[in-house]
Design a protein around this motif. Sequence first.
Motif, PDB file in Angstrom:
ATOM      1  N   ALA A  91     -18.135  20.989  27.730  1.00 36.41           N
ATOM      2  CA  ALA A  91     -18.975  20.015  28.438  1.00 36.41           C
ATOM      3  C   ALA A  91     -18.891  18.637  27.797  1.00 36.41           C
ATOM      4  O   ALA A  91     -18.777  17.609  28.485  1.00 36.41           O
ATOM      5  CB  ALA A  91     -20.419  20.503  28.460  1.00 36.41           C
ATOM      6  N   LYS A  92     -18.951  18.591  26.453  1.00 38.83           N
ATOM      7  CA  LYS A  92     -18.924  17.305  25.757  1.00 38.83           C
ATOM      8  C   LYS A  92     -17.562  16.631  25.890  1.00 38.83           C
ATOM      9  O   LYS A  92     -17.470  15.406  26.052  1.00 38.83           O
ATOM     10  CB  LYS A  92     -19.253  17.508  24.270  1.00 38.83           C
ATOM     11  N   ALA A  93     -16.488  17.404  25.821  1.00 39.78           N
ATOM     12  CA  ALA A  93     -15.139  16.832  25.944  1.00 39.78           C
ATOM     13  C   ALA A  93     -14.940  16.205  27.312  1.00 39.78           C
ATOM     14  O   ALA A  93     -14.279  15.164  27.448  1.00 39.78           O
ATOM     15  CB  ALA A  93     -14.088  17.905  25.686  1.00 39.78           C
ATOM     16  N   SER A  94     -15.497  16.824  28.349  1.00 43.81           N
ATOM     17  CA  SER A  94     -15.392  16.258  29.699  1.00 43.81           C
ATOM     18  C   SER A  94     -16.085  14.914  29.773  1.00 43.81           C
ATOM     19  O   SER A  94     -15.581  13.968  30.385  1.00 43.81           O
ATOM     20  CB  SER A  94     -15.997  17.229  30.721  1.00 43.81           C
ATOM     21  N   LEU A  95     -17.268  14.810  29.151  1.00 41.55           N
ATOM     22  CA  LEU A  95     -17.991  13.541  29.150  1.00 41.55           C
ATOM     23  C   LEU A  95     -17.180  12.456  28.457  1.00 41.55           C
ATOM     24  O   LEU A  95     -17.088  11.314  28.925  1.00 41.55           O
ATOM     25  CB  LEU A  95     -19.344  13.710  28.447  1.00 41.55           C
ATOM     26  N   VAL A  96     -16.576  12.804  27.315  1.00 43.26           N
ATOM     27  CA  VAL A  96     -15.792  11.828  26.554  1.00 43.26           C
ATOM     28  C   VAL A  96     -14.528  11.444  27.319  1.00 43.26           C
ATOM     29  O   VAL A  96     -14.175  10.273  27.441  1.00 43.26           O
ATOM     30  CB  VAL A  96     -15.443  12.391  25.167  1.00 43.26           C
ATOM     31  N   GLY A 161      -9.589  22.172  29.119  1.00 43.04           N
ATOM     32  CA  GLY A 161     -10.825  22.121  29.886  1.00 43.04           C
ATOM     33  C   GLY A 161     -11.432  23.474  30.163  1.00 43.04           C
ATOM     34  O   GLY A 161     -12.404  23.579  30.919  1.00 43.04           O
ATOM     35  N   GLY A 162     -10.892  24.542  29.561  1.00 41.51           N
ATOM     36  CA  GLY A 162     -11.440  25.888  29.731  1.00 41.51           C
ATOM     37  C   GLY A 162     -11.648  26.568  28.399  1.00 41.51           C
ATOM     38  O   GLY A 162     -11.158  26.109  27.359  1.00 41.51           O
ATOM     39  N   VAL A 163     -12.408  27.647  28.388  1.00 43.32           N
ATOM     40  CA  VAL A 163     -12.635  28.437  27.183  1.00 43.32           C
ATOM     41  C   VAL A 163     -11.983  29.800  27.388  1.00 43.32           C
ATOM     42  O   VAL A 163     -12.174  30.443  28.428  1.00 43.32           O
ATOM     43  CB  VAL A 163     -14.142  28.595  26.874  1.00 43.32           C
ATOM     44  N   TRP A 164     -11.209  30.244  26.366  1.00 39.89           N
ATOM     45  CA  TRP A 164     -10.395  31.443  26.470  1.00 39.89           C
ATOM     46  C   TRP A 164     -10.674  32.351  25.284  1.00 39.89           C
ATOM     47  O   TRP A 164     -11.025  31.892  24.201  1.00 39.89           O
ATOM     48  CB  TRP A 164      -8.909  31.086  26.498  1.00 39.89           C
ATOM     49  N   ILE A 191      -6.815  17.121  29.449  1.00 43.56           N
ATOM     50  CA  ILE A 191      -7.484  16.688  28.221  1.00 43.56           C
ATOM     51  C   ILE A 191      -6.699  17.240  27.038  1.00 43.56           C
ATOM     52  O   ILE A 191      -6.578  18.460  26.879  1.00 43.56           O
ATOM     53  CB  ILE A 191      -8.940  17.175  28.180  1.00 43.56           C
ATOM     54  N   SER A 192      -6.132  16.329  26.222  1.00 44.77           N
ATOM     55  CA  SER A 192      -5.355  16.729  25.042  1.00 44.77           C
ATOM     56  C   SER A 192      -6.237  16.631  23.804  1.00 44.77           C
ATOM     57  O   SER A 192      -6.791  15.561  23.508  1.00 44.77           O
ATOM     58  CB  SER A 192      -4.132  15.823  24.877  1.00 44.77           C
ATOM     59  N   MET A 193      -6.377  17.739  23.067  1.00 41.00           N
ATOM     60  CA  MET A 193      -7.236  17.769  21.885  1.00 41.00           C
ATOM     61  C   MET A 193      -6.415  17.452  20.633  1.00 41.00           C
ATOM     62  O   MET A 193      -5.372  18.058  20.382  1.00 41.00           O
ATOM     63  CB  MET A 193      -7.904  19.134  21.745  1.00 41.00           C
ATOM     64  N   ASN A 194      -6.920  16.489  19.840  1.00 45.58           N
ATOM     65  CA  ASN A 194      -6.239  16.080  18.622  1.00 45.58           C
ATOM     66  C   ASN A 194      -7.263  16.025  17.497  1.00 45.58           C
ATOM     67  O   ASN A 194      -8.465  16.115  17.748  1.00 45.58           O
ATOM     68  CB  ASN A 194      -5.579  14.704  18.821  1.00 45.58           C
ATOM     69  N   GLY A 195      -6.802  15.874  16.243  1.00 42.09           N
ATOM     70  CA  GLY A 195      -7.736  15.738  15.138  1.00 42.09           C
ATOM     71  C   GLY A 195      -7.433  16.666  13.997  1.00 42.09           C
ATOM     72  O   GLY A 195      -6.363  17.288  13.928  1.00 42.09           O
ATOM     73  N   THR A 589      -4.001  12.921  35.542  1.00 41.76           N
ATOM     74  CA  THR A 589      -4.401  11.973  34.491  1.00 41.76           C
ATOM     75  C   THR A 589      -4.326  12.676  33.143  1.00 41.76           C
ATOM     76  O   THR A 589      -4.353  13.912  33.069  1.00 41.76           O
ATOM     77  CB  THR A 589      -5.833  11.458  34.709  1.00 41.76           C
ATOM     78  N   ASN A 590      -4.232  11.875  32.089  1.00 39.99           N
ATOM     79  CA  ASN A 590      -4.161  12.436  30.734  1.00 39.99           C
ATOM     80  C   ASN A 590      -5.050  11.614  29.796  1.00 39.99           C
ATOM     81  O   ASN A 590      -4.952  10.388  29.749  1.00 39.99           O
ATOM     82  CB  ASN A 590      -2.719  12.439  30.246  1.00 39.99           C
ATOM     83  N   GLN A 591      -5.925  12.309  29.067  1.00 41.51           N
ATOM     84  CA  GLN A 591      -6.826  11.666  28.108  1.00 41.51           C
ATOM     85  C   GLN A 591      -6.818  12.466  26.810  1.00 41.51           C
ATOM     86  O   GLN A 591      -6.965  13.692  26.824  1.00 41.51           O
ATOM     87  CB  GLN A 591      -8.254  11.597  28.650  1.00 41.51           C
ATOM     88  N   THR A 592      -6.626  11.762  25.684  1.00 40.09           N
ATOM     89  CA  THR A 592      -6.661  12.418  24.382  1.00 40.09           C
ATOM     90  C   THR A 592      -8.050  12.280  23.771  1.00 40.09           C
ATOM     91  O   THR A 592      -8.634  11.186  23.771  1.00 40.09           O
ATOM     92  CB  THR A 592      -5.623  11.809  23.429  1.00 40.09           C
ATOM     93  N   VAL A 593      -8.572  13.388  23.255  1.00 45.39           N
ATOM     94  CA  VAL A 593      -9.881  13.413  22.600  1.00 45.39           C
ATOM     95  C   VAL A 593      -9.672  13.828  21.151  1.00 45.39           C
ATOM     96  O   VAL A 593      -9.025  14.851  20.874  1.00 45.39           O
ATOM     97  CB  VAL A 593     -10.846  14.381  23.311  1.00 45.39           C
TER      98      VAL A 593
END
Length: 597
Positions: A91-96, A161-164, A191-195, A589-593
């Motif tokens: 949910a939070k990643a979607s908002l960001v 964007g999903g939980v597995w 949504i690409s997750m980085n960090g 679209t592509n967004q990195t978080v």
Amino acid sequence: MDRRDPLSAERLVADGSMSDGANRFIRNEALTRRMNGPRRAQSEVVGVVLLLGLTIVVTGATVAIGSDAIDSTQQQVESTNAENVLSHVDAKASLVALGSAESQSIDLPRTDADRYAVNPDAGWVRVRYVNGTGDENLNETMPLGAVTYTNDDAEIAYQGGGVWRSQGNGTMMITPPEIHYEDGTLTLPIISMNGSANGGGSTMTLTQTGASTVVYPNASRDWTNPLTEGTVYVTIQSDYYRAWARYFESRTRTDIDVDDSRQQVTMRLVESTNNPTVGGAIVSTAGDHLRIQSGAIVDSYNSSVGNYSETAAENTSVITAGSVKVQGSGTRVKGDLVAGGDVTVQSGAQITGDLSYGGDLTLRGSDPVGGTVSGDVSIPSLSSADGMINAKRDTLRNDSVNDNDAADDIDASTDSLRDGQTSWELDAGRYYLSDLVLKQDEQLTLDTTDGNIELVVDGRLKLKGDSDVTVEGEGRVNVYTNGPLRVQSDARMVVPDQNAPQLWVYMKSHEQAKIQGHGVFVGVIYGPSSGPNPGVSVRVQSTADVYGGIVGYVDHTQGSGNIHYDEALRGENVFDTEYVATINYLHVTNQTVNVST
């Protein structure tokens, strides 16, 4: 007197109060009790020791079992907490990602915060759009990454964007990803997750890393909507690819291609105008030489009006990318011929309609062409069935998906028609057979009264000696073969009244099909070219008859081997839209978080 007390009895004897016999009995009883007394006391001690030992063992086992149960319950609670935490990440990643907030934070449980991590290299998504001429208008690969929680052999992850959840050899979806398909529109907000979150603290922070990139449509690259005459492929590479595959199937009502060796799943969406019809008796988009000879007849009829004997006509087409020879007395193409290569019409043979060619032209005899002759050639581009056949096979060989168990005439343990019978019947449903071989006088009925039938044949599809496959009812039968097709020696694969649109046999582009020896086939054989393969190699010979159409590499027709094109196929799509998803609009679209703790 207490008779149980030997000492009391002895005192009576001493007093002379008892008879001699009674005296002897009492003395013997007293002696016996003196001798056995210590042994009985010892037995009671041993019994107490055994009882205490058993109590200790039972208590220890109970503690051990209870400890395992407590550990199992604790792991279950922690996994449930992790699912909740990663659902919050979702949910939070979607908002960001959508720009509603620059950053968001999630509290982690103190007891197992070190089990959370971020893996930027975990999986990717590739989107391809291939237009009607085979050119790639779009080929973009974007990382997915994942935020993971690991506990023993279980892993829970937020990705795409999903939980597995992955445990042992199985994967499952907990919440769906951010991929949406509805009414011909596919939306992919990737949504690409980085960090570098790796068990550091009790708070996980998600931060936006710049503006979202619009991949498609893109006016600067002339990528626009709506799509025209093309196919969109979406490929996911992921540890959870099997769960992704099930999600795609549930949302698009179509089959997908699963590659276990690469842990990939591909969904194919066909642009609605790219679901073609069969435009002639023979359609060959590749290959070299087609020979129509030895008195063969290629003509037409219209099953929507009546059967062949009632509606026989000269409205067929023969379309091939290669060269053609029409030869032999009485050989007739009763309609048009379109060839990308050379065309030769020998004396005694005839094309009654128009002729278009792209190479050299040789005409012999009197009036070999009844219509116009021109060099204006257009060969259609048709999608191969190879990927669809693989997808159908992978899907329907799964016992939980096919209807083998519900069919009395299928042995589900061997995925074959039940032994000891000469006739079988399959009703509406989805079936998987390892092979389908009918022998002399054997019969298979495909009854579509209650709906369509899908049948995967993973090996040979062979009809011998006067055997029959018959379609009944008004539904459609789609047969997906992973091997060759043979209809021989008076065998028949038919639909009543030659209603060809009811039976479709999809074949691999490298396979072979033969209709021969008075064999009869009613329907469509579909196997156009793919890559280096020219298309399914088809031969119609020895007084065989095909009613319907052939899409593939037809080698030759000869010996009164006839092909009768069903004009009703002009109104029937190659791909059954009940199982093949179509697309008109694409949004990517592509967004990195960034993730940190």
